[in-house]
Design a protein around this motif. Structure first.
Motif, PDB file in Angstrom:
ATOM      1  N   LEU A  18       4.209  -9.315  -9.623  1.00 52.63           N
ATOM      2  CA  LEU A  18       4.851 -10.616  -9.433  1.00 52.63           C
ATOM      3  C   LEU A  18       3.868 -11.682  -8.950  1.00 52.63           C
ATOM      4  O   LEU A  18       4.026 -12.869  -9.260  1.00 52.63           O
ATOM      5  N   ASP A  19       2.847 -11.258  -8.211  1.00 42.83           N
ATOM      6  CA  ASP A  19       1.876 -12.218  -7.670  1.00 42.83           C
ATOM      7  C   ASP A  19       0.718 -12.498  -8.616  1.00 42.83           C
ATOM      8  O   ASP A  19      -0.145 -13.324  -8.313  1.00 42.83           O
ATOM      9  N   LEU A  20       0.678 -11.829  -9.762  1.00 42.13           N
ATOM     10  CA  LEU A  20      -0.406 -12.036 -10.718  1.00 42.13           C
ATOM     11  C   LEU A  20      -0.185 -13.296 -11.533  1.00 42.13           C
ATOM     12  O   LEU A  20       0.951 -13.741 -11.728  1.00 42.13           O
ATOM     13  N   THR A  21      -1.264 -13.869 -12.016  1.00 42.82           N
ATOM     14  CA  THR A  21      -1.166 -14.996 -12.939  1.00 42.82           C
ATOM     15  C   THR A  21      -0.757 -14.461 -14.313  1.00 42.82           C
ATOM     16  O   THR A  21      -0.895 -13.257 -14.585  1.00 42.82           O
ATOM     17  N   PRO A  22      -0.247 -15.299 -15.212  1.00 42.44           N
ATOM     18  CA  PRO A  22       0.084 -14.832 -16.567  1.00 42.44           C
ATOM     19  C   PRO A  22      -1.105 -14.152 -17.251  1.00 42.44           C
ATOM     20  O   PRO A  22      -0.937 -13.151 -17.942  1.00 42.44           O
ATOM     21  N   GLU A  23      -2.284 -14.711 -17.059  1.00 42.65           N
ATOM     22  CA  GLU A  23      -3.489 -14.125 -17.649  1.00 42.65           C
ATOM     23  C   GLU A  23      -3.736 -12.726 -17.109  1.00 42.65           C
ATOM     24  O   GLU A  23      -4.056 -11.792 -17.859  1.00 42.65           O
ATOM     25  N   GLU A  24      -3.543 -12.535 -15.798  1.00 49.79           N
ATOM     26  CA  GLU A  24      -3.766 -11.231 -15.176  1.00 49.79           C
ATOM     27  C   GLU A  24      -2.716 -10.221 -15.613  1.00 49.79           C
ATOM     28  O   GLU A  24      -3.024  -9.034 -15.828  1.00 49.79           O
ATOM     29  N   LYS A  25      -1.471 -10.653 -15.752  1.00 52.62           N
ATOM     30  CA  LYS A  25      -0.410  -9.752 -16.220  1.00 52.62           C
ATOM     31  C   LYS A  25      -0.731  -9.236 -17.622  1.00 52.62           C
ATOM     32  O   LYS A  25      -0.571  -8.049 -17.925  1.00 52.62           O
ATOM     33  N   TYR A  56     -10.611 -12.785 -25.498  1.00 54.79           N
ATOM     34  CA  TYR A  56     -11.353 -13.413 -24.410  1.00 54.79           C
ATOM     35  C   TYR A  56     -12.853 -13.334 -24.673  1.00 54.79           C
ATOM     36  O   TYR A  56     -13.333 -12.400 -25.338  1.00 54.79           O
ATOM     37  N   ASN A  57     -13.611 -14.284 -24.107  1.00 54.17           N
ATOM     38  CA  ASN A  57     -15.062 -14.203 -24.208  1.00 54.17           C
ATOM     39  C   ASN A  57     -15.596 -13.260 -23.125  1.00 54.17           C
ATOM     40  O   ASN A  57     -14.857 -12.823 -22.248  1.00 54.17           O
ATOM     41  N   ARG A  58     -16.890 -12.955 -23.186  1.00 55.47           N
ATOM     42  CA  ARG A  58     -17.487 -11.965 -22.280  1.00 55.47           C
ATOM     43  C   ARG A  58     -17.362 -12.383 -20.805  1.00 55.47           C
ATOM     44  O   ARG A  58     -17.104 -11.561 -19.942  1.00 55.47           O
ATOM     45  N   GLU A  59     -17.550 -13.659 -20.543  1.00 59.82           N
ATOM     46  CA  GLU A  59     -17.471 -14.135 -19.159  1.00 59.82           C
ATOM     47  C   GLU A  59     -16.084 -13.885 -18.569  1.00 59.82           C
ATOM     48  O   GLU A  59     -15.946 -13.416 -17.431  1.00 59.82           O
ATOM     49  N   THR A  60     -15.036 -14.175 -19.346  1.00 57.96           N
ATOM     50  CA  THR A  60     -13.661 -13.968 -18.877  1.00 57.96           C
ATOM     51  C   THR A  60     -13.355 -12.490 -18.709  1.00 57.96           C
ATOM     52  O   THR A  60     -12.704 -12.081 -17.739  1.00 57.96           O
ATOM     53  N   VAL A  61     -13.843 -11.672 -19.647  1.00 59.83           N
ATOM     54  CA  VAL A  61     -13.632 -10.216 -19.557  1.00 59.83           C
ATOM     55  C   VAL A  61     -14.254  -9.675 -18.285  1.00 59.83           C
ATOM     56  O   VAL A  61     -13.619  -8.908 -17.538  1.00 59.83           O
ATOM     57  N   ASN A  62     -15.493 -10.047 -18.018  1.00 60.24           N
ATOM     58  CA  ASN A  62     -16.169  -9.583 -16.796  1.00 60.24           C
ATOM     59  C   ASN A  62     -15.419 -10.036 -15.549  1.00 60.24           C
ATOM     60  O   ASN A  62     -15.264  -9.274 -14.596  1.00 60.24           O
ATOM     61  N   LYS A  63     -14.960 -11.280 -15.575  1.00 62.89           N
ATOM     62  CA  LYS A  63     -14.235 -11.831 -14.429  1.00 62.89           C
ATOM     63  C   LYS A  63     -12.956 -11.036 -14.166  1.00 62.89           C
ATOM     64  O   LYS A  63     -12.658 -10.678 -13.015  1.00 62.89           O
ATOM     65  N   LEU A  64     -12.205 -10.732 -15.214  1.00 63.41           N
ATOM     66  CA  LEU A  64     -10.936 -10.020 -15.050  1.00 63.41           C
ATOM     67  C   LEU A  64     -11.148  -8.575 -14.622  1.00 63.41           C
ATOM     68  O   LEU A  64     -10.405  -8.044 -13.784  1.00 63.41           O
TER      69      LEU A  64
END
Length: 250
Positions: A18-25, A56-64
Motif C-alpha cells: 500500500l505504501d509503494l509507488t505505482p512504479e514500485e508495485k 525501463y532503462n538501465r538506470e531505472t532498473v538499477n534504482k528499483l
C-alpha cells in the motif's frame, strides 16, 4: 509446459504494498512473475532482460533493484546476475513431492553460494523437507578462502614497522609486497628519516594529481625518488616523465 505464478489477492492490501509507488508495485509484481522466475524463488535475471521486459532503462532498473534490496524484499548478486525473493518460501509452500523435486533441481543450478545457504536456512525455518545433503555448500571454497586470508594476515604481520610508516604516507597503494621488498633495499642505504621525509614531500606534491600519474611505490623506492627534493606545489612531472612512469608495473 506452461508456467504460472500465482499472486494472492491480499497482495493489494498488504501494508508494505500500500505504501509503494505505482512504479514500485509494478516492479514488485514483475519480480514475482517475470519469465525467469523459478519455483525456489532464486533465479538468474540479467539486467538487459529486465530492460527488455519492463521497458525501463538501465538506470531505472538499477534504482528499483537497489530500492527493493534496501526494503529487505530481495537480494541481488551482481556477480552471478541472480535475484532472491526473500519472502518467497513464506507464501509458496513446497510440500508436494513434485514441487520438492523441482526445487532441488533448480537449487542445484543456483550459482550464488550465499543464496543457496540462505534458501536452506529459510527451508529449515518453515519446515520444508529440502534435500540439503545434495546441495554444495562450497565448503572447499570457504576453506581455501580461509587459507588465503590466513596467508594474507601472516604477510601483513611480516611487514616491518618502518615500512608500515612509509606505506601509510605513500599516496598510491599498489603491490604492497613488491613495495616492501624495495623498501628493505632502500632502508639499507638511506635513513628512515630521509625516506619518510621525502615521501611526505612527494605525497603533498601529488595530492591533486590523478592517481594514474602517481608513481608506483616500488618505482618510487627503486629510483630513490625520496631524495629528489620535492617541494609542495611543484608540478607532478613534466609530460616526458609521465610517459616514462605511466603504469609500467615496476
Amino acid at each position: 509446459m506452461a508456467k504460472y505464478r500465482q499472486v494472492h489477492v491480499e497482495f493489494w492490501q498488504d501494508g508494505f504494498v500500500l505504501d509503494l509507488t505505482p512504479e514500485e508495485k509494478y516492479f514488485y509484481l514483475y519480480l514475482m512473475t517475470n519469465s525467469k522466475t523459478s519455483q525456489c524463488g532464486v533465479y538468474e535475471l540479467p539486467l538487459r532482460i529486465v530492460e527488455t521486459e519492463t521497458g525501463y532503462n538501465r538506470e531505472t532498473v538499477n534504482k528499483l533493484i537497489q530500492r527493493f534490496v534496501s526494503y529487505g524484499k530481495i537480494k541481488y548478486d551482481s556477480s552471478t546476475k541472480e535475484v532472491m525473493l526473500l519472502n518467497w518460501l513464506k507464501f509458496n509452500r513446497i510440500a508436494s513431492p513434485k514441487v520438492i523435486a523441482c526445487v532441488n533441481k533448480e537449487l542445484a543450478q543456483v550459482k550464488s553460494q550465499l543464496f543457496k545457504n540462505a534458501f536452506v536456512s529459510a527451508s529449515k525455518q518453515y519446515g520444508y523437507p529440502i534435500d540439503t545433503l545434495s546441495i554444495d555448500y562450497g565448503e572447499e571454497e570457504e576453506k581455501e578462502e580461509e587459507k588465503e586470508e590466513e596467508k594474507e594476515n601472516k604477510n601483513k604481520s611480516s611487514y616491518s614497522n618502518e615500512f608500515e610508516q612509509f606505506w601509510n604516507i605513500y599516496p598510491r597503494k599498489v603491490d604492497k609486497k613488491k613495495a616492501a621488498r624495495s623498501f628493505k633495499t632502500a632502508i639499507k642505504n638511506h635513513s628512515l628519516e630521509t625516506i619518510l621525509s621525502g615521501t611526505e614531500k612527494y605525497a603533498k606534491q601529488v595530492q591533486k594529481t590523478d592517481n594514474q600519474y602517481i608513481k608506483h611505490p616500488t618505482t618510487f623506492l627503486n629510483n630513490d625518488s625520496f631524495i629528489d627534493g620535492y617541494e609542495e606545489g611543484q608540478h607532478a612531472e613534466d609530460s616526458a616523465d609521465i610517459l616514462e612512469e605511466y603504469d609500467l608495473g615496476f
